[in-house]
Design a protein around this motif. Structure first.
Motif, PDB file in Angstrom:
ATOM      1  N   ARG B 180       0.810  -1.219   0.000  1.00 46.01           N
ATOM      2  CA  ARG B 180       0.000   0.000   0.000  1.00 46.01           C
ATOM      3  C   ARG B 180       0.841   1.266   0.000  1.00 46.01           C
ATOM      4  N   SER B 181       2.160   1.106   0.042  1.00 47.19           N
ATOM      5  CA  SER B 181       3.037   2.278   0.112  1.00 47.19           C
ATOM      6  C   SER B 181       3.483   2.697  -1.281  1.00 47.19           C
ATOM      7  N   ARG B 182       4.150   3.833  -1.324  1.00 43.25           N
ATOM      8  CA  ARG B 182       4.735   4.311  -2.567  1.00 43.25           C
ATOM      9  C   ARG B 182       5.641   3.235  -3.167  1.00 43.25           C
ATOM     10  N   TYR B 185       3.699   0.514  -5.063  1.00 38.58           N
ATOM     11  CA  TYR B 185       3.251   0.924  -6.404  1.00 38.58           C
ATOM     12  C   TYR B 185       4.439   0.911  -7.369  1.00 38.58           C
ATOM     13  N   TYR B 186       5.556   1.410  -6.892  1.00 39.92           N
ATOM     14  CA  TYR B 186       6.738   1.461  -7.748  1.00 39.92           C
ATOM     15  C   TYR B 186       7.202   0.055  -8.129  1.00 39.92           C
ATOM     16  N   ARG B 188       5.441  -2.673  -8.450  1.00 36.00           N
ATOM     17  CA  ARG B 188       4.540  -3.246  -9.460  1.00 36.00           C
ATOM     18  C   ARG B 188       4.765  -2.588 -10.817  1.00 36.00           C
ATOM     19  N   ALA B 189       5.037  -1.288 -10.794  1.00 39.80           N
ATOM     20  CA  ALA B 189       5.320  -0.584 -12.047  1.00 39.80           C
ATOM     21  C   ALA B 189       6.591  -1.128 -12.687  1.00 39.80           C
TER      22      ALA B 189
END
Ligand SMILES: Nc1ncnc2c1ncn2[C@@H]1O[C@H](COP(=O)(O)OP(=O)(O)OP(=O)(O)O)[C@@H](O)[C@H]1O
Ligand SMILES: [Mg+2]
Lengths: 244, 327
Positions: B180-182, B185-186, B188-189
């Protein structure tokens, strides 16, 4: 005043092939510059050098007065240059909103804040109702729009758009044109690579024409459309401005 | 599933896990349950790097082994509490992960996976030949007084069950927070489109290193638990490629990049292992590897989203849709 982007004698070689040679141009704040030319002319290569994906073989790239040639893409992005990709590269394992959040997280480290900014950006580009969908479900036109939204979410000063209108229907092209105009109206300068002339000619403040790696013309769309060298190299008679 | 239903299911599962050993008192069953929890914890730890960040490591036993050896050696040589040893092992494993991650992350896809196999094989060879670390013979941990302080329980295996459960919950919580943190997201990107991630300001090296450090620390804590439970470690049991493969398999089977996938994968894999043991007899590592290999091939080809994919029913469809759209 120094221009936003100042490219001087940019050269990029791949082994024996020279993809860009001595390319020199500037882009001012809030300006739309069209970058056109035949296939393989080196347009995407210019973008890759500007965005940090290629280290130029020679030449300089100054953004807001500072040299950025050779910096890695993430550093260039942090300074305010965003791009889209000719072949879309959306994050397919994520929702539309999450895709844009990855962009928004650059300036807003807190996830809820990034989500709010991402929603704003989606509203701006008209993709809001797709926010919760898996990105892979979007149509090609929507995927291109998503890439633009994601790039905008990084809050850039300069946006590099690589053929965002390719493969779109006539009405989708009109929507895209409108979108680029509104992006510029926010004060974001755009360099637009496009083969779709009706997509770029009406909105560009300036046109840059590349042929075989070299810049062969740089001027207002009207002048470019009537330039014999450009017509011979790329446009053909079709785009000669009416009444010229 | 709505959020509330999800929370309810989670609490029910936790309650079930808490009362399980009280209802099922056969030591063999309890032991199997402990093995399952430990496998799940390792799979969840592996998932941070292999699942979310998409960097498939087949060398995670190196971190597991680091945890086992660091805590065991500190307790044998310096009398340090294994609980502190667990933290020390996690720190050493993180540092080690960053050191090997630095060069290995320059490699992409299969090459990265192969490099991590090489790492664990090298570490195993080094420890095999290092007398002060017990060499190939291994280390027998002293039989400390049974109790929580010493992290040794002689009379009943039950405390190990609850410690394994607590460690699994901790690992899941870390995973949940990361996702759930920045950084989540990074990661997964980076997994989906590394170049696009970079164009949005994401440093690949920085976030992959964060992922491997965290993943390694958690795997190392599992290693300490293993050492304290078995009171014997050797390179073959703690630093093997087959253990590394098992950690990845648990996640792949259950569903990479999902929070609970590895837990389900561990349950299924442990059941299959026990079944094959009954069928083929003995603990022959040969049959284990055959089963692992078969499962990897089957899931890679037919069900890349793992068992979680069947459960949510959502991503397999999305995957198929994506395939059609690709040129
Ligand atoms: N990474 C690379 N390695 C080697 N050659 C490359 C690389 N990228 C581009 N080129 C070559 O450089 C030249 C210019 O390519 P580029 O992609 O910049 O053209 P373009 O103007 O964007 O063309 P299009 O309109 O087809 O997109 C081509 O000859 C291409 O093959
Ligand atoms: Mg191109």
């Amino acid at each position: 005043m120094t221009p936003l982007l100042q490219v001087e004698r940019l050269t990029k070689r791949f082994g024996g092939l020279t993809a860009n040679e001595d390319v020199t141009f500037t882009v001012g704040e809030g300006e739309i510059a069209g970058l056109i030319g035949p296939n393989g002319a080196g347009k995407t290569t210019v973008f890759n050098s500007l965005a940090g994906f290629f280290a130029p073989s020679a030449g300089s790239i100054r953004f807001r007065g500072q040299e950025i040639a050779g910096l890695p893409p993430e550093a260039v992005a942090a300074r305010g240059v965003a791009r889209t990709f000719q072949i879309v590269r959306i994050f397919k394992g994520m929702t539309v909103l999450e895709n844009v959040m990855v962009g928004a997280l650059l300036r807003h480290r807190a996830v809820p804040e990034a989500a709010a900014r991402a929603r704003e950006a989606l509203r701006f580009t008209g993709l809001e109702r797709r926010a919760a969908d898996p990105a892979g479900r979007l149509t090609v036109a929507e995927q291109k729009r998503l890439e633009v939204t994601r790039a905008l979410a990084t809050e850039p000063r300069l946006l590099l758009l690589d053929e965002v209108m390719a493969g779109l229907t006539a009405s989708e092209v009109q929507e895209a044109v409108e979108m680029v105009r509104r992006i510029r109206d926010r004060g974001i300068a755009c360099v637009v690579v496009e083969h779709v002339m009706e997509g770029i000619m009406p909105i560009a403040d300036r046109m840059l024409v590349l042929e075989r790696g070299r810049l062969i013309a740089d001027g207002p769309p009207q002048a470019i459309a009537n330039d014999p060298a450009v017509i011979a190299a790329y446009l053909g008679e079709e785009y000669r401005a009416p009444g010229a | 599933m709505s959020r509330r239903a999800g929370t309810a299911a989670l609490l029910a599962a936790l309650l079930l896990a808490a009362v399980f050993p009280l209802a099922v008192s056969r030591p063999a069953w309890q032991n199997t349950a402990i093995l399952m929890l430990m496998a799940a914890q390792l799979g969840v730890a592996w998932n941070i790097l292999g699942g979310y960040a998409g960097q498939v490591s087949l060398g995670h036993a190196a971190f597991f082994g680091t945890g086992a050896y660091v805590s065991s050696l500190l307790s044998m040589r310096l009398g340090l509490s294994p609980w502190l040893g667990m933290l020390a092992g996690a720190l050493v494993a993180s540092a080690f992960a960053v050191v090997i991650g630095w060069p290995c992350f320059r490699l992409k896809g299969h090459y990265f996976a192969m490099a991590t196999i090489a790492v664990v094989e090298i570490v195993q060879a080094v420890v095999n030949g290092w007398e002060r670390l017990g060499g190939a013979v291994g280390l027998y941990l002293p039989l400390a007084e049974s109790g929580f302080a010493g992290f040794v329980f002689n009379r009943s295996k039950l405390p190990y069950y609850y410690i394994a459960l607590a460690l699994l919950v901790l690992t899941l919580a870390v995973n949940w927070l990361v996702a759930r943190s920045r950084t989540g997201y990074y990661l997964r990107a980076i997994k989906d489109e590394p170049d696009a991630a970079r164009s949005l300001g994401v440093s690949l090296t920085r976030y992959k290193l964060q992922a491997i450090a965290l993943s390694a620390a958690l795997a190392a804590m599992g290693g300490t638990l293993y050492a304290q439970k078995e009171l014997f470690i050797d390179p073959g049991s703690t630093l093997s490629t087959s253990l590394s493969i098992k950690m990845s398999l648990v996640a792949i089977l259950g569903g990479v990049g999902t929070l609970f996938g590895p837990v389900i994968g561990a349950a299924v894999l442990t059941a299959i292992e026990e079944g094959s043991r009954v069928l083929f007899g003995g603990t022959g590592r040969g049959t284990d590897l055959v089963v692992y290999g078969l499962l990897i091939v089957l899931f890679a080809v037919y069900q890349p989203a793992g068992i979680m994919g069947w459960i949510t029913g959502r991503w397999p469809g999305a995957r198929a849709a994506r395939r059609e759209e690709e040129p």
